[in-house]
Scaffold this motif. Sequence first.
Motif, short mmCIF file in Angstrom:
data_model
loop_
_atom_site.label_atom_id
_atom_site.label_comp_id
_atom_site.label_asym_id
_atom_site.label_seq_id
_atom_site.Cartn_x
_atom_site.Cartn_y
_atom_site.Cartn_z
N THR A 1 0.84 -1.19 0.00
CA THR A 1 0.00 0.00 0.00
C THR A 1 0.88 1.24 0.00
O THR A 1 2.07 1.20 0.34
CB THR A 1 -0.92 0.03 1.23
N ALA A 2 0.27 2.35 -0.35
CA ALA A 2 0.99 3.62 -0.35
C ALA A 2 1.48 3.97 1.05
O ALA A 2 2.61 4.46 1.23
CB ALA A 2 0.11 4.73 -0.91
N ASP A 3 0.65 3.71 2.06
CA ASP A 3 1.05 4.02 3.43
C ASP A 3 2.23 3.15 3.88
O ASP A 3 3.14 3.63 4.57
CB ASP A 3 -0.13 3.82 4.38
N GLU A 4 2.23 1.88 3.48
CA GLU A 4 3.35 1.00 3.84
C GLU A 4 4.65 1.50 3.24
O GLU A 4 5.69 1.53 3.90
CB GLU A 4 3.06 -0.43 3.36
N ILE A 5 4.59 1.89 1.98
CA ILE A 5 5.80 2.38 1.32
C ILE A 5 6.23 3.71 1.92
O ILE A 5 7.43 3.95 2.14
CB ILE A 5 5.57 2.51 -0.20
N ARG A 6 5.27 4.58 2.23
CA ARG A 6 5.62 5.86 2.82
C ARG A 6 6.33 5.67 4.16
O ARG A 6 7.33 6.34 4.45
CB ARG A 6 4.37 6.72 2.99
N GLU A 7 5.83 4.75 4.98
CA GLU A 7 6.46 4.51 6.28
C GLU A 7 7.86 3.91 6.10
O GLU A 7 8.80 4.25 6.82
CB GLU A 7 5.58 3.56 7.09
N TRP A 8 8.00 2.99 5.13
CA TRP A 8 9.31 2.39 4.84
C TRP A 8 10.32 3.47 4.45
O TRP A 8 11.44 3.52 4.97
CB TRP A 8 9.13 1.36 3.73
N VAL A 9 9.92 4.33 3.52
CA VAL A 9 10.82 5.37 3.03
C VAL A 9 11.14 6.38 4.11
O VAL A 9 12.29 6.79 4.29
CB VAL A 9 10.22 6.06 1.78
N SER A 10 10.13 6.78 4.87
CA SER A 10 10.34 7.78 5.92
C SER A 10 11.34 7.31 6.96
O SER A 10 12.07 8.11 7.55
CB SER A 10 9.00 8.11 6.59
N ALA A 11 11.38 6.00 7.18
CA ALA A 11 12.33 5.45 8.16
C ALA A 11 13.74 5.35 7.61
O ALA A 11 14.68 5.11 8.38
CB ALA A 11 11.86 4.06 8.60
N ARG A 12 13.92 5.56 6.30
CA ARG A 12 15.23 5.34 5.69
C ARG A 12 15.84 6.56 5.01
O ARG A 12 16.98 6.50 4.57
CB ARG A 12 15.12 4.19 4.67
N VAL A 13 15.11 7.65 4.89
CA VAL A 13 15.71 8.85 4.30
C VAL A 13 16.69 9.45 5.31
O VAL A 13 16.54 9.27 6.52
CB VAL A 13 14.63 9.88 3.92
N PRO A 14 17.71 10.18 4.83
CA PRO A 14 18.76 10.67 5.73
C PRO A 14 18.33 11.82 6.61
O PRO A 14 19.03 12.16 7.57
CB PRO A 14 19.86 11.09 4.76
N GLU A 15 17.19 12.45 6.32
CA GLU A 15 16.75 13.59 7.13
C GLU A 15 15.22 13.64 7.12
O GLU A 15 14.58 13.25 6.14
CB GLU A 15 17.32 14.90 6.58
N ARG A 16 14.65 14.13 8.20
CA ARG A 16 13.19 14.13 8.33
C ARG A 16 12.49 14.93 7.24
O ARG A 16 11.44 14.51 6.74
CB ARG A 16 12.80 14.66 9.71
N PRO A 17 13.02 16.10 6.82
CA PRO A 17 12.31 16.85 5.77
C PRO A 17 12.18 16.08 4.45
O PRO A 17 11.32 16.41 3.63
CB PRO A 17 13.19 18.09 5.59
#
Length: 621
Positions: free
Chosen positions: A502-518
């Motif tokens: 789902t889009a939410d699953e992918i969003r959570e996955w990516v948000s946990a792995r980007v180098p900065e919160r913004p």
Amino acid sequence: MKGGTSHMRSRDDASPPPASAEWRDIRSANSIHELLSRVWSHDSDRIAVTEIPTGDPDDGDIRLTRGQLLDRVNRAANLFASAGIGPEDAVATLLPSGIDALTVLYGAQAAGIAAPLNPLLGIAELEHLLTLSGARVLVASSDPSIGVWTTAQELARRLPRLRLFSVGPPTPDAVDFGTACTQQGGARLGFDRLVRPVDIACYVHTGGTTGMPKLACISHDSFLYGGWVQSRCWGFGATDVILSALPLFHISGLATLGNVPLSVGAEVVFLSPTGFRNPKIVANFWRIVERYRGSFSAFVPTIAATLSSVPTDGRDLSSLRTIMTGGAAPPVDTLARLRAHVAADIVVTFGQTECIVGTGNRPGEAIDPRSSGKPLPGMRLAIRDLASGRDLGPGKPGEILLSGPAAFNGYRGRPAGEGRTADGWVLTGDVGWIDDDGVLFVTGRSKDLIIRSGHNIDPRSIEEAGASHPAVASCAAVSAPDRYAGELPVLYVTLRDGTEATADEIREWVSARVPERPAAPKTVRILPSLPSTAVGKIYKPALRLDAAEFVARRELADLIADGSVASVTARSDDRLGIVLDILPNIRWSPDDLKSRVEERLAGLLVHPRLITPAATDPTGS
């Protein structure tokens, strides 16, 4: 090179950049035809070019020896010369990739200037390019499966100076190119022309992402240098077999997968007339490698990701020595998947229409897989802050500049010096940085940067995180307008066959792995496919427009629901940026709706325009 200090003399005209003394000493020919005729005259019975018409090698192929290809090119050149084409005249083409297109292009360069056109362009863009080039001849495919002949006929009607030649089934309203060539000699050129290296060999059109495409002027010298430097840096030789699926109207198809290998006597295999747009190519790619013993190929990162999911089925891929991808390096996860398929070196280069090649990794070189390598011999690289004009040191991002023998000779019909800095460097429009060893890291187009509350976000960091998700086949991060932050990151993805997410699953996955919160994407959108250019690169301008439309529809949801607004369409404008064309319901007056639309879109970095149902031109402000 660190900081890219310039020592070129100031240049504000469209004259070619001075070749380095080393290149002038090495250059062994003055024109492409001179070099290729010398190569093809040696061992003339060896295969020079192969074409797989359907994309499936089991359906058969077409093969020409060096001698046969040279004969065809000479006949084409002599035909064009007999039709009045001279050194400053252009021959335009609307042809699929393959032997016919190659023959026409090299024949045109021998007699005059080649001007290959993208058959997928609209007729307005094609008419613009034909007018800009001053083409006197148009060679087009009359094959119904290619679908360009009706367009060619209309262009000939609009531009009476054009002499129309057909390639394919004979047609009464054009000269059959093949028949006309049989009436010419093929042993040698039948006309006298003294070609200088600085003479223009080809007009190559740009993408035209926000307006009409431009024509970049590419000299014989740039092609000759590109052939020399790339064949040496990537080890091309006469025994190589190059697998090409990039179009011959694109600089990479013309140079890296065309002129470069052919200039050293290698064989080029055209995988299909429409390249990777033919789905058979992806399905058959590993089988083609095994069948033809392909040693080198090049494709964009999206194709690399797709091929990494195609089983090799135990095929013998030992011949495939090098895979090249251009621009920014593919995501690390994509590289790992591709390397699990094949033991070839994967090299990344950086160049563009305006500069055939600038930097590149070398096969076998231990280097960061995210990089695009060092400048090639004779080329120079700088990273510059264009606002201040200051060259930047290692680790500091700025616009990438290039100079050297691969640089173009300006845009035809455009102001002198356009596309260059005042001191002569090519403005690439790309953003990147160099490390302490002078290795280039490309982070994206300058327009691709996402600026969230004044903070610059590299979209590649989001895409790397997205590509690491096991269900994601391809992805692209773009900006969406936001009234508080200015822009917010949005991630578009496609899913691998047989997977679910789902889009939410992918969003959570990516948000946990980007180098900065913004950099965490505000939204993830899953699409069946991502828009792409003719060579398969993800076309981010279309995604930015989609993101803007999505936001606008959300903000105007009540007006859409009550029927006040019939449609919202985003488009790019050279001067204004993103424009929203808003069509009111026929029951409503634009004056009644204008204030309500402006109130709901206030603060967004878009320009709303109300259009009347019967009008084609936007009105209002």
